[in-house]
Design a protein around this motif. Structure first.
Motif, PDB file in Angstrom:
ATOM      1  N   LEU A  58       0.858  -1.185   0.000  1.00 17.43           N
ATOM      2  CA  LEU A  58       0.000   0.000   0.000  1.00 17.43           C
ATOM      3  C   LEU A  58       0.895   1.237   0.000  1.00 17.43           C
ATOM      4  N   ASN A  59       0.615   2.169  -0.877  1.00 20.20           N
ATOM      5  CA  ASN A  59       1.432   3.388  -0.967  1.00 20.20           C
ATOM      6  C   ASN A  59       0.556   4.633  -0.826  1.00 20.20           C
ATOM      7  N   SER A  60       1.071   5.605  -0.080  1.00 17.71           N
ATOM      8  CA  SER A  60       0.409   6.901  -0.034  1.00 17.71           C
ATOM      9  C   SER A  60       1.446   7.985  -0.296  1.00 17.71           C
ATOM     10  N   TYR A  61       1.095   8.904  -1.181  1.00 17.27           N
ATOM     11  CA  TYR A  61       1.967  10.032  -1.490  1.00 17.27           C
ATOM     12  C   TYR A  61       1.216  11.280  -1.032  1.00 17.27           C
ATOM     13  N   PRO A  62       1.538  11.759   0.178  1.00 17.26           N
ATOM     14  CA  PRO A  62       0.779  12.904   0.694  1.00 17.26           C
ATOM     15  C   PRO A  62       0.986  14.144  -0.178  1.00 17.26           C
ATOM     16  N   GLU A 112      13.090   5.777  -9.169  1.00 13.94           N
ATOM     17  CA  GLU A 112      13.037   4.820 -10.276  1.00 13.94           C
ATOM     18  C   GLU A 112      13.549   3.442  -9.856  1.00 13.94           C
ATOM     19  N   HIS A 113      12.852   2.443 -10.334  1.00 14.85           N
ATOM     20  CA  HIS A 113      13.215   1.050 -10.018  1.00 14.85           C
ATOM     21  C   HIS A 113      12.470   0.136 -10.979  1.00 14.85           C
ATOM     22  N   THR A 114      12.919  -1.119 -11.040  1.00 17.96           N
ATOM     23  CA  THR A 114      12.091  -2.147 -11.673  1.00 17.96           C
ATOM     24  C   THR A 114      11.606  -3.037 -10.542  1.00 17.96           C
ATOM     25  N   ASP A 115      10.490  -3.723 -10.725  1.00 18.10           N
ATOM     26  CA  ASP A 115       9.987  -4.611  -9.678  1.00 18.10           C
ATOM     27  C   ASP A 115      10.708  -5.960  -9.792  1.00 18.10           C
ATOM     28  N   SER A 116      10.920  -6.593  -8.634  1.00 17.29           N
ATOM     29  CA  SER A 116      11.608  -7.903  -8.654  1.00 17.29           C
ATOM     30  C   SER A 116      10.646  -9.056  -8.916  1.00 17.29           C
ATOM     31  N   LEU A 140      11.194   0.195 -16.107  1.00 13.65           N
ATOM     32  CA  LEU A 140      11.691   1.154 -15.118  1.00 13.65           C
ATOM     33  C   LEU A 140      10.567   2.155 -14.859  1.00 13.65           C
ATOM     34  N   HIS A 141      10.230   2.344 -13.592  1.00 11.62           N
ATOM     35  CA  HIS A 141       9.133   3.272 -13.292  1.00 11.62           C
ATOM     36  C   HIS A 141       9.403   4.026 -11.999  1.00 11.62           C
ATOM     37  N   ARG A 142       8.626   5.076 -11.778  1.00 12.97           N
ATOM     38  CA  ARG A 142       8.770   5.889 -10.572  1.00 12.97           C
ATOM     39  C   ARG A 142       7.444   6.599 -10.315  1.00 12.97           C
ATOM     40  N   GLN A 176      -3.640  13.978  -2.404  1.00  7.12           N
ATOM     41  CA  GLN A 176      -2.931  12.773  -1.968  1.00  7.12           C
ATOM     42  C   GLN A 176      -3.076  11.712  -3.067  1.00  7.12           C
ATOM     43  N   ARG A 177      -2.003  10.985  -3.342  1.00 11.26           N
ATOM     44  CA  ARG A 177      -2.094   9.904  -4.318  1.00 11.26           C
ATOM     45  C   ARG A 177      -1.995   8.575  -3.578  1.00 11.26           C
ATOM     46  N   ILE A 178      -2.849   7.631  -3.960  1.00  7.05           N
ATOM     47  CA  ILE A 178      -2.856   6.300  -3.343  1.00  7.05           C
ATOM     48  C   ILE A 178      -2.575   5.287  -4.443  1.00  7.05           C
ATOM     49  N   SER A 179      -1.737   4.300  -4.147  1.00 10.62           N
ATOM     50  CA  SER A 179      -1.621   3.174  -5.066  1.00 10.62           C
ATOM     51  C   SER A 179      -1.511   1.880  -4.270  1.00 10.62           C
ATOM     52  N   VAL A 180      -1.943   0.805  -4.903  1.00 11.25           N
ATOM     53  CA  VAL A 180      -1.894  -0.518  -4.264  1.00 11.25           C
ATOM     54  C   VAL A 180      -1.254  -1.472  -5.264  1.00 11.25           C
TER      55      VAL A 180
HETATM   56  O1  LIG Z   1       2.706   4.305  -6.772  1.00  6.76           O
HETATM   57  C1  LIG Z   1       2.978   3.893  -7.886  1.00  6.76           C
HETATM   58  O2  LIG Z   1       2.356   4.232  -8.877  1.00  6.76           O
HETATM   59  C2  LIG Z   1       4.142   2.961  -8.078  1.00  6.76           C
HETATM   60  C3  LIG Z   1       4.292   1.978  -6.963  1.00  6.76           C
HETATM   61  C4  LIG Z   1       5.398   1.018  -7.223  1.00  6.76           C
HETATM   62  O3  LIG Z   1       6.098   1.110  -8.192  1.00  6.76           O
HETATM   63  C5  LIG Z   1       5.667  -0.072  -6.280  1.00  6.76           C
HETATM   64  O4  LIG Z   1       5.009  -0.156  -5.221  1.00  6.76           O
HETATM   65  O5  LIG Z   1       6.571  -0.893  -6.603  1.00  6.76           O
END
Ligand SMILES: O=C(O)CCC(=O)C(=O)O
Ligand SMILES: [Fe+2]
Length: 344
Positions: free
Chosen positions: A196-200, A213-217, A270-272, A280-284
């Motif tokens: 779970l990600n939150s970007y305030p 920036e990273h790639t997922d494992s 590669l993403h960021r 606020q941005r939320i991602s899961v």
């Molecule tokens: O928040 C996003 O859009 C990216 C999240 C992400 O790359 C991750 O959790 O590995």
């Protein structure tokens, strides 16, 4: 080095800070981002999973982008929105409460934590994260002593639905490469983590980084993003491109282990994530991986005289260990020496 401990001693509550602290101020972000949005025409395709041509569409997106967006994926909008609401609720708890479920030892993987990639960057990121691996009950009880069950039930439902979708997507990717069920015997045994990600809201977004920036494992990652822009992918020759959110659409990243399985045909993307000053941005992220100790190597059907085997066999456990030390160099470390750098 940036560690969980050094962060916790500062007790930084990103949700209440009015000025970007030095510890979170990145330089050079502006420069590499100037034309992020000028490439609207190059937008990532959205694939309808019910499309009769789905295999060809998946293959094209994986080869060209290393990422795809999917609709008609079978996961209800209700479930996605419930998960978003639960994530928002979790991160809106007081910082003291969230720190009760922060990592207690370096072997811990679940809980409120810094991005695993933090040690590779000189500054902290403008992001809060909570990793769920297995049952979240132990942590949920500490967060909501009286009312932890709805969160646990929701995570369980989300995990089940996402596992089905992840397996389906994995098979679409493999079948699009001509791989059949006989070629793989571990496919239903893969595991996953939910991130779970939150970007305030950020007081100075041009100088802050949400997630570097990273790639997922993983084999693949299924990403839900709320309706706030921030996710970017890197495209060779073009630069950073924004992946615009669309209601009910999920983003699917190719991870490093799919890159290996496909013998480099499907590159991990590669993403960021960037931040903004308004919302606020939320991602899961549902991070789907193979069983921990199965050796993963390029599939024999994808290796021949013209397509040399690019990577040595490796388990997910060993891959993660290497990545925690070598980060973006990990794939090249397991490359078989003498193999060409680019496959086509
Ligand atoms: O928040 C996003 O859009 C990216 C999240 C992400 O790359 C991750 O959790 O590995
Ligand atoms: Fe990621």
């Amino acid at each position: 080095m940036l560690t969980e401990e050094s962060y916790q001693t500062q007790y930084l509550d990103l949700n209440s800070i009015k000025e970007l602290p030095e510890s979170h101020t990145w330089t050079s972000l502006q420069d590499d981002c100037t034309d992020c949005l000028s490439n609207e025409s190059e937008s990532l395709p959205i694939i309808d999973l019910n499309d009769p041509d789905v295999l060809a569409l998946v293959r094209h997106a994986c080869e060209t982008w290393g990422v795809l967006q999917v609709k008609n994926h079978g996961v209800s909008l209700r479930l996605l929105e419930d998960m978003e609401a639960a994530t928002t609720k979790l991160f809106s708890l007081p910082i003291e409460q969230k720190l009760k479920v922060s990592l207690s030892s370096s072997n811990d993987i679940s809980g409120y934590r810094l991005p695993k990639i933090s040690p590779f960057f000189p500054k902290f990121m403008w992001r809060e994260g909570f990793t769920i691996f297995g049952s979240p009950v132990e942590h949920a009880v500490k967060l909501w002593p009286q009312d932890y069950k709805p969160f646990c039930d929701l995570v369980e439902e989300y995990g089940k639905e996402m596992k089905n979708l992840a397996e389906r997507l994995m098979w679409l990717m493999l079948k699009s490469l001509g791989i059949t069920e006989e070629d793989i015997n571990w496919s239903s045994l893969g595991g996953a983590a939910i991130q779970l990600n939150s970007y305030p809201v950020c007081p100075d977004p041009d100088r802050a980084m949400g997630l570097a920036e990273h790639t997922d494992s993983s084999l693949l990652t299924i990403l839900y993003q709320n309706n706030t822009t921030g996710l970017q992918i890197f495209r060779e020759g073009t630069g950073w491109l924004t992946v615009q959110p669309h209601t009910g659409v999920l983003v699917v990243n190719i991870g490093d282990l799919m890159h290996i399985l496909s013998n480099g045909l499907y590159p991990s993307v590669l993403h960021r994530a960037l931040v903004n000053r308004k919302q606020q941005r939320i991602s899961v992220a549902y991070i789907y991986r193979p069983p921990a100790n199965v050796l993963i190597s390029p599939l024999p059907k994808l290796v021949d005289h013209y397509h040399l085997c690019l990577f040595r066999p490796i388990t997910w456990t060993e891959y993660l260990e290497l990545k925690s030390k070598h980060f973006t160099n990990t794939l090249s470390l397991i490359r078989i020496s003498g193999s060409p750098n680019v496959v086509s």
